[in-house]
Design an enzyme around this catalytic site. Sequence first.
Site: not given
Ligand SMILES: NC(=O)c1ccc[n+]([C@@H]2O[C@H](COP(=O)([O-])OP(=O)(O)OC[C@H]3O[C@@H](n4cnc5c(N)ncnc54)[C@H](O)[C@@H]3O)[C@@H](O)[C@H]2O)c1
Ligand SMILES: CC(C)C[C@H](N)C(=O)O
Length: 373
Positions: A89, A190
Amino acid sequence: MMETNTEPRFRIFDVLQSEDYEQIVFCQDQASGLKAIIAIHDTTLGPALGGLRMWNYESEQEALTDVLRLAKGMTYKNAAAGLNLGGGKAVIIGNAKTDKSEALFRAFGRYVQSLSGRYITAEDVNTTVADMDFIHMETDYVTGVSPAFGSSGNPSPVTAYGVYRGMKAAAKWKFGTDSLAGKTVAVQGVGNVAYNLCRHLHEEGAHLIVTDINEEALKRAEADFGATVVKPDEIYAVECDIFAPCALGAVINDKTIPQLKAQIVAGAANNQLAEDRHGDVLDENGILYAPDFVINAGGVINVADELEGYNRERAMKKIELIYDNMMRVFEIAERDGVPTHVAADKMAEERIHMMSRSRSQFLKVEKSILGRR
Ligand SMILES: NC(=O)c1ccc[n+]([C@@H]2O[C@H](COP(=O)([O-])OP(=O)(O)OC[C@H]3O[C@@H](n4cnc5c(N)ncnc54)[C@H](O)[C@@H]3O)[C@@H](O)[C@H]2O)c1
Ligand SMILES: CC(C)C[C@H](N)C(=O)O
């Protein structure tokens, strides 16, 4: 003469040894203001693939802790998803609203290139396809760039679909039916992933309670899905069937667990358990936990497909299987009498162990796994 300091010292090699990390790269570029850390946890199964997060960390120590935890999570996520990939990461220390620039991401891209494919990057919190496109100007070891390059684009909607599939599996295990119609889901955050998750849930007839620190995101969820909005600190205690953490990590902890009314915890956020023992407490309280790195693997499965020449149909078929993978975790947990987070760890560790023991034969590889250039 050297100064003597009586403060307990942070010993970086102790930290690396404790979870057997392979490598940390500190990246600095004065011209663009880049301060980044790349952590490679384990490459037994293949090159380390994991996203790049941009966050205004309060300290360098906080950034390092975050990247290390996230990198290890990717090792487990990739292994449990059956990918031939290790875990890594990266984080950029900075404000995503004010500090982004072409130069910043290109400087980061040159550091990724310097690792010659040991680490492949992609999106995570606060990074976008446009950022990946800048990185791609410097290296091929980046996924989730614009589809025009033959890439899969933004992974978030696909991650959301995987979380939806995993949530249905958890409902089947807990409630005896995988229909989410009429169920109430409390969604924390969200953003990119959760907005798309809410869409699937809304289309199936689930009721949504949402919270966020971003007013715009809340208004959108309210308008598009009729979601009920609550304040960030109220989300844990709302009456609901499923709690979906979709913001940041460590939200399942000593303070929040006693408030939970949900029977299932299933969401997109990485590292939801503040400590492993919180998974035990959920289990003791009869709350079914869908381990984060199993349920949120859709994004990485999708971008990993790029390594074979992206085929959306093939990728989506693999993402459908998050349902089956989640069921396997619940079955292992039941069979072995352990909480689900232990079962998921076991599933990932067994695969890594098995492959680390298989004989390494020298084979000359003719072509790079990423051949877009
Ligand atoms: N984007 C991906 O494809 C992906 C894949 C796997 C895991 N994740 C994980 O999923 C989570 C969300 O990812 P994302 O890409 O949607 O991020 P993002 O930043 O688009 O969304 C996160 C949301 O959480 C809100 N937030 C932050 N702190 C907060 C709090 N204390 N209370 C309530 N809301 C809060 C933010 O304002 C934002 O709207 C992260 O932990 C990320 O690592 C994302
Ligand atoms: C490779 C990415 C899509 C990884 C993603 N941010 C995750 O935590 O899984």
